[in-house]
Design an enzyme around this catalytic site. Structure first.
Site, PDB file in Angstrom:
ATOM      1  CE  LYS A  52    -109.586 -25.427  -9.913  1.00  0.00           C
ATOM      2  NZ  LYS A  52    -109.760 -26.105  -8.639  1.00  0.00           N
ATOM      3  CD  GLN A  96    -108.363 -29.326  -7.786  1.00  0.00           C
ATOM      4  OE1 GLN A  96    -108.201 -28.116  -7.920  1.00  0.00           O
ATOM      5  NE2 GLN A  96    -109.491 -29.916  -8.115  1.00  0.00           N
ATOM      6  CG  ASP A 119    -111.259 -23.558  -3.660  1.00  0.00           C
ATOM      7  OD1 ASP A 119    -111.817 -23.401  -4.762  1.00  0.00           O
ATOM      8  OD2 ASP A 119    -110.348 -24.380  -3.460  1.00  0.00           O
TER       9      ASP A 119
HETATM   10  N1  GUN Z   1    -112.148 -30.381  -6.398  1.00  0.00           N
HETATM   11  C1  GUN Z   1    -113.301 -30.394  -7.104  1.00  0.00           C
HETATM   12  N2  GUN Z   1    -113.814 -29.136  -7.170  1.00  0.00           N
HETATM   13  C2  GUN Z   1    -112.968 -28.339  -6.494  1.00  0.00           C
HETATM   14  C3  GUN Z   1    -112.955 -26.936  -6.221  1.00  0.00           C
HETATM   15  O1  GUN Z   1    -113.834 -26.162  -6.601  1.00  0.00           O
HETATM   16  N3  GUN Z   1    -111.895 -26.490  -5.504  1.00  0.00           N
HETATM   17  C4  GUN Z   1    -110.916 -27.316  -5.060  1.00  0.00           C
HETATM   18  N4  GUN Z   1    -109.925 -26.783  -4.332  1.00  0.00           N
HETATM   19  N5  GUN Z   1    -110.902 -28.611  -5.285  1.00  0.00           N
HETATM   20  C5  GUN Z   1    -111.926 -29.105  -6.013  1.00  0.00           C
END
Ligand code: GUN
Length: 284
Positions: A52, A96, A119
């Site tokens: 990211k 996350q 998100d």
């Molecule tokens: N963990 C697995 N997929 C995601 C996601 O799309 N966003 C976040 N914040 N954590 C994750």
């Protein structure tokens, strides 16, 4: 022979477009910044967080990284979120998942102001999606819509079947397909005679979390098959929820794993970060 939907190339298109917009904003003196919080050192999460941050760099979005120890308390995490919520130069906040067991994920996610919750997991953003108001949409299902549209696949009037009803993929996927005027059915672990339902699908979106579960028996001739799953097999190779070798000869178009839906998630996160600047009124 099915057309292979190339998620790598389509995600690059999306990122290129975001990059162009971010650079235009920069000329007006407007910056875009994402704060990424990770609690603990789960190896898979560390890979996602690193990717990211790399994507931010590639499109010109600033990123702030908060790597907190496993024993961080919920209160400490909420305090950090409060600080980030209040800082106007922070446009997006991403926590996350998964969080360590002593922290309540929903309480944490609910604390992020909806206008920065890129998100699309906050109840307000989920609600906005279901009533068609502007807000952030969960990145993976938003990415699936882009894959379909940019591959020239019409959704309106089509029989769309979603396998899986998670808050992150299945439910928002159904809402998005509905918004595009698809006729939508959501199936799950309690669905009776799953193949008879999935064989109705013109567009089948699979997010069930079981490696290679969907074989040709589940798919109508000529259907478009989108595979959201990703699993590492014993031999180290990656596979999806769809048995590609079995389904590809039956489908008219199909996403591979890897290189299908996966790369779209981060591209749509970048899109959401850009959108946060627009929603906040910081930019036109
Ligand atoms: N963990 C697995 N997929 C995601 C996601 O799309 N966003 C976040 N914040 N954590 C994750």
């Amino acid at each position: 022979m099915a057309k292979i939907i190339d998620g790598k190339s389509i995600s690059q298109q999306v990122k290129d477009e975001v990059k162009e917009q971010v650079s235009k904003l920069a000329q007006e003196g407007v910056t875009v910044t994402l704060a990424v919080i990770q609690v603990g050192a789960d190896p898979a999460s560390s890979v996602y967080v690193r990717n990211k941050k790399k994507a931010c760099e590639a499109v010109g979005i600033g990123s702030e990284s908060y790597e907190l120890p496993e024993e961080t308390s919920q209160e400490e995490l909420l305090k950090l979120i409060d600080t980030l919520n209040e800082r106007p130069e922070v446009d997006g906040i991403l926590v996350q998942l998964p969080l360590p067991g002593h922290i309540n994920e929903q309480i944490v996610l609910d604390r992020i102001v909806p206008g920065k919750e890129v998100d699309g997991f906050h109840p307000q953003n989920v609600g906005c999606l279901s009533i068609g108001k502007p807000g952030f949409v969960s990145c993976t299902p938003a990415g699936v819509i882009q894959l379909l549209k940019r591959s020239g696949i019409e959704i309106a009037g089509k029989e769309c079947v979603v396998i899986g009803r998670s808050n992150i993929v299945g439910k928002p996927m159904a809402m998005l397909l509905l918004k595009e005027n698809g006729t939508v059915t959501v199936t799950h672990s309690r669905t009776k005679d799953l193949p008879s339902v999935t064989r109705r699908a013109d567009i089948l979106v699979v997010a069930i979390g079981k490696p290679k579960m969907i074989t040709a028996d589940y798919v109508k001739e000529g259907a478009v098959v989108i595979d959201v799953g990703i699993h590492r097999m014993e031999d180290g190779k990656l596979c999806g929820d769809v048995d590609f070798a079995s389904v590809e000869p039956v489908a008219s178009a199909i996403t591979p794993v890897p290189g299908g839906v996966g790369p779209m998630t981060i591209a749509m996160l970048m899109h959401n970060c850009l959108e946060s600047v627009r929603l906040s009124g910081k930019a036109k």
